[in-house]
Design an enzyme around this catalytic site. Sequence first.
Site, PDB file in Angstrom:
ATOM      1  N   HIS B 265       7.536   2.284   6.506  1.00 55.51           N
ATOM      2  CA  HIS B 265       8.085   2.749   5.049  1.00 55.51           C
ATOM      3  C   HIS B 265       8.286   1.311   3.829  1.00 55.51           C
ATOM      4  O   HIS B 265       8.296   0.740   3.249  1.00 55.51           O
ATOM      5  CB  HIS B 265       9.701   3.170   5.392  1.00 55.51           C
ATOM      6  CG  HIS B 265      10.144   3.983   4.154  1.00 55.51           C
ATOM      7  ND1 HIS B 265       9.666   5.398   3.649  1.00 55.51           N
ATOM      8  CD2 HIS B 265      11.115   3.628   3.291  1.00 55.51           C
ATOM      9  CE1 HIS B 265      10.606   5.175   1.887  1.00 55.51           C
ATOM     10  NE2 HIS B 265      12.116   4.328   1.936  1.00 55.51           N
ATOM     11  N   GLU B 266       9.184   0.561   4.641  1.00 59.97           N
ATOM     12  CA  GLU B 266       9.693  -1.046   4.526  1.00 59.97           C
ATOM     13  C   GLU B 266       8.659  -1.562   3.890  1.00 59.97           C
ATOM     14  O   GLU B 266       8.319  -2.576   3.275  1.00 59.97           O
ATOM     15  CB  GLU B 266      10.305  -2.013   5.208  1.00 59.97           C
ATOM     16  CG  GLU B 266      11.805  -0.896   5.542  1.00 59.97           C
ATOM     17  CD  GLU B 266      12.280  -0.449   3.920  1.00 59.97           C
ATOM     18  OE1 GLU B 266      12.365  -0.945   3.024  1.00 59.97           O
ATOM     19  OE2 GLU B 266      13.531   0.525   4.817  1.00 59.97           O
TER      20      GLU B 266
END
Lengths: 501, 501
Positions: B265-266
């Site tokens: 996600h990051e």
Amino acid sequence: MSLESKEKAFYQLLGKIAHYTEALHLLYWDSRTQAPKKSADFRAETIGQLSSDIFNMKTSDEMRDLLDVLNKQKEELSTDTQKALELAQKEYDENSKIPKEEFKEYSILQSKAEHVWVEAREKSDFSLFAPYLKQLIDFNKRFIQYWGVKKTPYDVLLNNYEPDMTVEQLDQKFGALRDAIVPLVKKIEASPNKPDTSFLSKSFPIDKQKELSLFFLKELGYDFDAGRLDTTVHPFAVTLSRGDVRVTTRYDEHDFRMAIFGTIHECGHAIYEQNIDEALSGTLLCDGTSMGIHESQSLFFENFIGRHEDFWKTYYQKLQEASPEQFKDVSLEEFVHAVNESKPTYIRIEADELTYPLHIIIRYEIEKAIFNEEVAVEDLPALWNEKYKAYLGITPPNDALGILQDVHWSDGSFGYFPSYALGYMYAAQLKQQMIKDLPNFDELIQNGSFAPIKEWLTEHVHKHGKRKKPSEIIQDATGEELNVQYLIDYLTDKYTKLYLS
Amino acid sequence: MSLESKEKAFYQLLGKIAHYTEALHLLYWDSRTQAPKKSADFRAETIGQLSSDIFNMKTSDEMRDLLDVLNKQKEELSTDTQKALELAQKEYDENSKIPKEEFKEYSILQSKAEHVWVEAREKSDFSLFAPYLKQLIDFNKRFIQYWGVKKTPYDVLLNNYEPDMTVEQLDQKFGALRDAIVPLVKKIEASPNKPDTSFLSKSFPIDKQKELSLFFLKELGYDFDAGRLDTTVHPFAVTLSRGDVRVTTRYDEHDFRMAIFGTIHECGHAIYEQNIDEALSGTLLCDGTSMGIHESQSLFFENFIGRHEDFWKTYYQKLQEASPEQFKDVSLEEFVHAVNESKPTYIRIEADELTYPLHIIIRYEIEKAIFNEEVAVEDLPALWNEKYKAYLGITPPNDALGILQDVHWSDGSFGYFPSYALGYMYAAQLKQQMIKDLPNFDELIQNGSFAPIKEWLTEHVHKHGKRKKPSEIIQDATGEELNVQYLIDYLTDKYTKLYLS
């Protein structure tokens, strides 16, 4: 505005400077320990931005006005505020006396000169660096005029790093030290009692070096709630705030001494700053009082603790367990002698405890010649080599191993080198007094009971920050002014015992 | 002053803001990943100092004067400079319209409210937090008046995070999304085809999770020369500069999904900022264009790549090798179903891909009620619970698992939540277009060939930074305005296949 509100405004400005300094030091630390490669260009500009903001605050009209009004009512202020005022005034004067345009030119020159120096050292070609060195010297000669010549021009530069230090004092102390060490080094060279150092370069697992570095920091009283240990190329300690004083080290699989003694050295710097009186936090006084006193703390830890034979009575076994193959045939006595080996070498940062001061004295004498006696830049390599021959008995085979070895001059840092040897003298004198107060010093070291030692140093050195000048620290802690005899006695005793008895 | 020199002065000011932002973001990142405990108090003040310096630069007289003169000759400026000017003007207006005294009071309230919220959540007692929430809402209602009401008051808050977004649009999109998801969630609940998820919580060695996190970042195209991965409590990505975009993650031995999907996600956020056009570096335009578009990138990576069954066709074996005991009896199909499990839960950040938008829609509807319909603060917990019952079929047993779960409101961040669901819609629409341009999308995922996917996103999204508004990004990339149907189709297909076929 009342005196109280002026004082408040003054402390707010100092606080702002301290907060900017935290940001700047974090950027600096991050760049040297972990920042990704592509951060470099933008980061360099950010560091430049904050540095110049700090410079501007210290030389701002706001600062000048506050200094002016507070100085008029100085006797009504607390002692701490008076000290802070003196320091802020000194920095204001030093920085504002140089015309801004000239300071900018100088900054650009510094940055260029460092790049040229790197190339010159790689090629071992002093002639590449010489024109830059000449310009750096010329700038500093002009700065000396702006700042105001003291007894001699070079005194002014010494004072940038060691308040109130003079050529007169250093000539006497360094002269006596040189005259004591040079014959001792010769005697040791002639001694048949040389240590076997071959085991030093055997493989020592890096993860074990790391564990030991952390272990020794804890043992010695470094506060990990107010700091961290990280890896870098050129180790340093850096203070972000009183509650955040970080140390760095480097690991060489084939020379464990880099990490172990390097970490203990930085530990001394860091413990100093972790133990400054909390009341000084956020002011200009929350800092080591001089480069020399700072170095006295790192050298105290590195040499008087870390290289002390009683230290290894306790910890040698731990070292052996970390790298059993390496130390299996090495007795404690052989180990202690090997890590205290003394022999003349070309490179200052690789020098041992005994010959190290000679490297510094050579640089001191050359800097003094540059600023007080007008020696020509092109004559410096010959002067350098002559002095190495005279004091250490060796002649550098090239300039990379000679006059080009140190970064300091490429940065315009003249007058800095003497701090290193001053640190030795201060440390020896402090230790002499400490032994009177803690007669069981050797026993404490052997038991790994470092708390009383740290407390003594905190009481007499650390907690004062910049409240006391270096000379006051030494006078108050030992009852006399700087006396080189303690270092001479310490080195003579230690190296006679190791090599000549 | 010539136009050129005014433009130069404008860019110098933007550059200064960008350098201060680097320092601020490094301080923030350091505090959340590695700073020692005792750094906290001084550090908080340093962060406060730099934040307010940035605020002051953006609202300075210098900025106002530059905006005034440049706006007069706007048509003579480059397109990029015009965009930067518009953005600087917007920030100037937004920030300078709030009276300074009021902004200061608000900052103090924010800081207090967050502490109270922590306590209220711990005690699961909304009444503790209610008076602070009321004040925060009142401040924001006044701010809306200062900024100038758009179609509805809440539109103003939406615009802080998503330029040009309106209640009218969101009512339509979120309404359609809700009406599609709610029955699907019910059908899934009734389906007998539930995955076995018991293996998910088995021990997965943390060092292996770390290795895999680094591995997936590299695979997906994250540039480690322009970033790092570190550990933190609440993962985030942060941009220091275009060449230094850092990601953080957390490791839970008994839930490997935190690290693996969290890192991916990051990674999506970070790849966005690593690939903005270099020409925008050091200007306000070198940033993601909105919270929603940012979230579209992280969700694209997390869901469309990381939770894609074809992704695991390649990488499941690697996961099995990292924790063999855990996965030895779990087939690829079982694994994919388990990591895509959908079921109604109380906590937003633990929600799955299908139910997540409902958590957001509930918050959107409540915020809209607060600002547009004047619902009383004390009635909010009941409203919250009613909506959870209506959309997710569950009633939070207490406020800690209900209205007190998120930090956002305690910080006064109203209008932020919708970005998360907008990100889903944007991502699905972008993917729909990408599949047209890269018809072998699934095959690329299965082969671990992410470069064409990253290039497509860079070309259509990343490189533009803030040059384009979110609506322009979507229109230009997909040829139509935001269309919720793509997300509805994606979720319906995916979850029908997993549960109902």
